[in-house]
Motif scaffolding. Structure first.
Motif: not given
Ligand code: HEM
Lengths: 538, 394
Positions: A384-391, A397-403, A413-416, A433-440
């Motif tokens: 199952k995949v949950e969509l936690r954030g949609f940008y 990212f902001s200073e506090s690390g928020e996208p 578009p970017a997704f958490l 993101q398109i063709q890019n994944t990160m593991e924050p």
């Protein structure tokens, strides 16, 4: 109002210069002149007669052609200033005008903007000039039309010899006019389409009097046109809206109060192709590169049957289907819908696959509609995949690390994601993101691998209603009739009479004297009547 | 030969016939018998016949090109300017049959020749129509507007002849200077044609990389040596001339460069004529126009404005507005080309009123006709080349 009675017995309005009936000079000045001023037949114009009250003065000001010419010239010069730099409505819409002119054109641009020339055609003073033109047209035309009409209507066949002597084309000769001579001339003149009247042995031949009304007709056309342009600001007469509509979307047509809806069934952009299109174009296509061939939106128009019912859901009934192209707007109900602009390949949906990073094994794909996301996507078997954030418009990212998302438009578009698998029931976070994944939040076993992107085009349609068009069209047509009427014919007259053993001949035209001379020459050539001579020759 | 080939051959033939007719009209005015109403001599008759043949050839060019392209050939600067030249000839023919004056041909045909030669400096391949131009109104609007301008152009020709004839050349006055200014302008156009053709024969090409108005890198190819170069430009082609100065981004250096070359060439050519003949250009022309009546010239000038003004209004304003409503969603948008059509309209309206009510006949009227044509040429050349607007071949 005073009247002026001429020796011939005709009663003329006060201010008349040449008697309407016989043409005798009525003022001292006119009596002294060598050639009569025939511009308005020496008729009594209000502007030349009264100059006492304020109304007289305003009337006289605006009836002056000199003033009219000044207005025309000022308009012309003012209009040219507006073309030195682009007007405000033609500069890119994403930059403020305050800075644009200075940035691009330096100090000159700054001054241009400061004195308001960046929006010259909407300025108060420019509108005032147009208004002055309208007023001048009305007053100048009235001032002249009525007296000119009277004078031409009242003119008598027999003109006083003092009038004839003051015509530009004139001849006199001793002799008598025989009836047979008159008859012959009359016949010749009739062949040339003159209307001939003979009274007491005097002859008046006249043709194309209607052409004298040309200027007045064209001025009326202009006034109607200006009036139509004025009406545009009346509410309801004019609608101008822009509708951005995506492929597949159905939207309310703005400006119709919700009565109409439009669906975009697809946008097409075609370019000319060397080889496919006629061979003669190859050279041009090769030189320029791409040349656009067609912009087209396949659109369906619906009417909302429930529009009148407050609160009711739209009930759409198809009205028409049309391919809207440049130069081929869709028309309905006083509205026209134009292909104005487009944006290609806007992102619509994205596909990701839940993938085991080590083995590369995939456990199903999800499709995220960028305009309508779901909270979670079930893949079965405990995946199952949950969509936690949609940008939608990801911008770092902001200073506090928020996208951060720059805008709500899905430009980048970017997704958490939270990935839940039997192996990781607590879930792992992946930022994709398109063709890019990160593991924050630390390394993960799984990832959301980008698979595919669905795009669609967006079409910009202009919705236009302009109820002033028929009035403008009427003004334009009347103007054209007027200028043609006034320009392509000449009002020609020939007077012949005998008095006390002397034959007098005089000719007049409002323009193109050569034509008149030739015509009279050919008529009188074979007769004993002298051919009048031009007394204003160089 | 294919249709497009036949078409260009016909245009060349028309050019040749107009040239020949110019000389015939030149022969016609050497003899007496040209006062108004006195008919034409043999040279004059030959002149008009050759003009008619040339006009027929150019019509042939026009319609074969139309057939080859599938659309009316008035869709780019080459085609429009060529058509404008043809309309000047057409208008001349029309006025000629009213007034039968050979001297008009001696001046009208060279003007048409220069305009057609000027047209051929632009890319002349047959190009496909972009969506905005795909309309019958293209043919209707452009041809009518050009016809109006052509007829108005005859008033300029008559005005020029009037001025050449009537301005006293024995002394130097403001009038002789202004008239020389007009002559200098014509000489510059000829210089432009000579320079452009010269470098084109030599196949001169120099490519530049530069920064454009939107701060993006762009490329531009100069076909004559760059006296002024584009904004922050670097010459890419080896062995070509480096520009003397770079221009700011909002100026189109390539077009400015062409204007500079034309002016310099114009000065050289003009000074050469003056030094060799020791006479003003207008004084050189004066003997050709002695025989024609000033009064007649004045009437021809006025008549052509009267005939041309309604045609121009119909084509350049009314048809233009109808098409703009269909293609651009609004009938009027204060686009520079629209504004200059309006200015032309207002100018000729002022002309008519000045004549009618303030008695501006003769010389004043002739000057006005020259200025009016200046405005028309400005709209054709400067607005197209300098002020960028919506009109697609700007
Ligand atoms: C753009 C605006 C205007 C246009 C296009 C226009 C057009 C014309 C035309 C084509 C003529 C006939 C000229 C001829 O046959 O030689 C004319 C005549 C005339 N115009 Fe205008 N006009 C304009 C504005 C005005 C204004 C503002 C006035 C006000 C003073 C005015 C007053 C006259 C008069 C008095 C005549 C002569 C009438 C006659 O001879 O009976 N016009 N106009």
């Amino acid at each position: 109002m005073g009247k002026v009675k001429c020796e011939c017995g005709h009663v003329n309005p006060n201010g008349t210069v040449l008697c309407e009936s016989c043409g005798r000079a009525l003022t001292e000045k006119a009596k002294k002149e060598k050639l009569a001023d025939m511009r308005y037949e020496g008729s009594a114009r209000r502007s030349q007669t009264y100059n006492k009250t304020i109304i007289d003065k305003v009337w006289n000001f605006f009836s002056s052609v000199k003033v009219g010419i000044w207005i025309i010239v000022l308009l012309l010069v003012a209009a040219s200033f507006g073309t030195i730099l682009p007007q405000e409505f033609y500069i890119p819409s994403n930059v403020p005008a305050e800075t644009y002119y200075e940035d691009v054109y330096g100090t000159f641009g700054k001054i241009y903007y400061m004195i308001g020339f960046h929006d010259l055609y909407n300025s108060v003073w420019f509108s005032a000039l147009i208004a002055a033109l309208g007023v001048s047209l009305v007053i100048a035309s009235l001032d002249r039309f009525v007296p000119l009409y009277r004078a031409l209507k009242n003119q008598r066949v027999e003109r006083h010899e003092s009038f004839m002597k003051k015509q530009r084309l004139f001849a006199e000769q001793k002799g008598a006019l025989h009836d047979s001579e008159i008859e012959r001339v009359k016949e010749e003149l009739a062949k040339k389409r003159y209307k001939v009247r003979v009274e007491n042995g005097a002859l008046l031949a006249e043709k194309n009097r209607f052409t004298r009304w040309g200027p007045y007709v064209n001025h009326v056309g202009l006034i109607i046109f200006l009036f139509g342009a004025l009406l545009r600001s009346v509410p309801g007469m004019y609608i101008d809206e822009l509708l951005w509509i995506r492929e597949g979307e159905t939207l309310q047509v703005p400006g119709t109060n919700g009565a109409y809806y439009m669906k975009n069934n697809g946008f097409t952009l075609e370019n000319y192709e060397a080889g496919e299109d006629p061979e003669v174009f190859n050279e041009a296509i090769d030189r320029v590169g791409t040349v656009a061939k067609n912009y087209q939106t396949d659109a369906v128009l619906y009417r909302d049957e429930n529009n009148e019912l407050p609160g009711a859901k739209p009930d759409l009934a198809k009205v028409q289907e049309d391919s809207i192209q440049v130069n081929q707007p869709m028309k309905f109900d006083n509205f026209a819908v134009y292909q104005t602009s487009f944006r290609q390949n806007e992102m619509k949906a994205m596909q990701f696959a839940l993938t085991n990073k080590e083995t590369g094994e995939e456990f199903g794909e999800i499709t995220i509609d960028l305009f309508d996301q779901e909270k979670s996507y079930e893949l079965g078997n405990g995946y199952k995949v949950e969509l936690r954030g949609f940008y939608p418009d990801f911008d770092g990212f902001s200073e506090s690390g928020e996208p951060i998302s720059k805008s709500p438009l899905p430009n980048n578009p970017a997704f958490l994601f939270n990935m839940i698998t039997p192996e990781t029931p607590e879930g792992e976070m992946s930022f994709a993101q398109i063709q890019n994944t990160m593991e924050p939040l630390g390394e993960t076993k799984y990832k959301m691998a980008f698979k595919n992107l669905e795009t669609r085009d967006v079409s910009a349609l202009t919705i236009r209603k302009d109820l002033t068009l028929p009035i403008l069209a009427a003004g334009g047509i009347i103007f054209m009739i007027g200028v043609i009427q006034g320009s392509y014919w000449n009002h020609r007259r020939l007077w012949i009479r005998e008095k006390d053993g002397q034959i007098y001949v005089a000719g007049h035209t409002n323009k193109n004297w050569h034509g008149l001379k030739r015509e009279i020459g050919s008529v009188l050539d074979q007769t004993f009547i002298p051919v009048p001579e031009d007394r204003q020759k160089d | 030969m294919d249709l497009a080939g036949i078409s260009s051959t016909l245009l060349e033939a028309a050019f040749f016939f107009y040239l020949m007719a110019t000389f015939l009209f030149g022969g016609a005015i050497r003899q007496k018998g040209l006062r108004d109403g006195e008919g034409l001599n043999r040279w004059g008759k030959l002149g008009i016949i050759v003009t008619l043949i040339g006009f027929a050839a150019q019509l042939g060019y026009f319609f074969t090109r139309w057939a080859a392209a599938g659309h009316a050939p008035v869709s780019n600067l080459f085609e429009f300017t060529t058509f404008f030249g043809m309309m000047i000839v057409g208008a001349f023919i029309l006025i000629f049959f009213i007034y039968k004056t050979a001297v008009l041909g001696l001046f009208a045909l060279p003007v048409a020749l220069i305009i057609i030669a000027y047209a051929s400096m632009f890319p002349s391949e047959i190009s496909p129509l972009i969506p905005a131009l795909q309309s019958h109104w293209l043919a209707i609007h452009v041809t009518t507007a050009a016809a109006g301008q052509g007829i108005l152009g005859i008033s300029f020709i008559a005005g020029m002849i009037y001025l050449v004839k009537n301005i006293d050349q024995s002394v130097s006055t403001k009038k002789t200077k202004w008239l020389e200014a007009v002559m200098f302008f014509i000489v510059s156009v000829v210089a432009f044609i000579l320079i452009t053709s010269g470098f084109s024969l030599a196949d001169y090409k120099a490519e530049f990389e530069y920064i454009d108005k939107e701060d993006a890198a762009a490329k531009q190819e100069f076909t004559i040596p760059a006296l002024v170069g584009p904004h922050e430009g670097t010459l890419l082609t080896e062995g070509k001339m480096e520009p003397l100065a770079d221009m700011p981004a909002f100026i189109n250096a390539k077009k400015l460069n062409t204007v500079l070359w034309s002016l310099i060439g114009g000065v050289i050519l003009y000074v050469l004529i003056r030094v060799l003949t020791r006479k003003r250009v207008a004084a050189l022309l004066q003997p050709f126009v002695r025989n024609v009546s000033s009064d007649l010239l004045d009437e021809i000038g006025y008549r052509s404005v009267l005939i041309g003004f309604p045609v121009f209004t119909l084509g350049a304003l009314i048809f233009a507005m109808i098409w703009a409503q269909i293609a651009w969603t609004r009938f009027w948008g204060w686009d520079p080309k629209e504004v200059w059509a309006l200015i032309t309209f207002l100018f000729y309206a002022a002309f008519l009123h000045l004549r009618l009510s303030r008695g501006w006949h003769g010389e004043k009227s002739a000057w006005l006709a020259v200025v009016g044509f200046g405005i028309i040429m400005f709209n054709l050349v400067a607005v197209n080349l300098v002020i960028a607007g919506l009109h697609s071949y700007a």
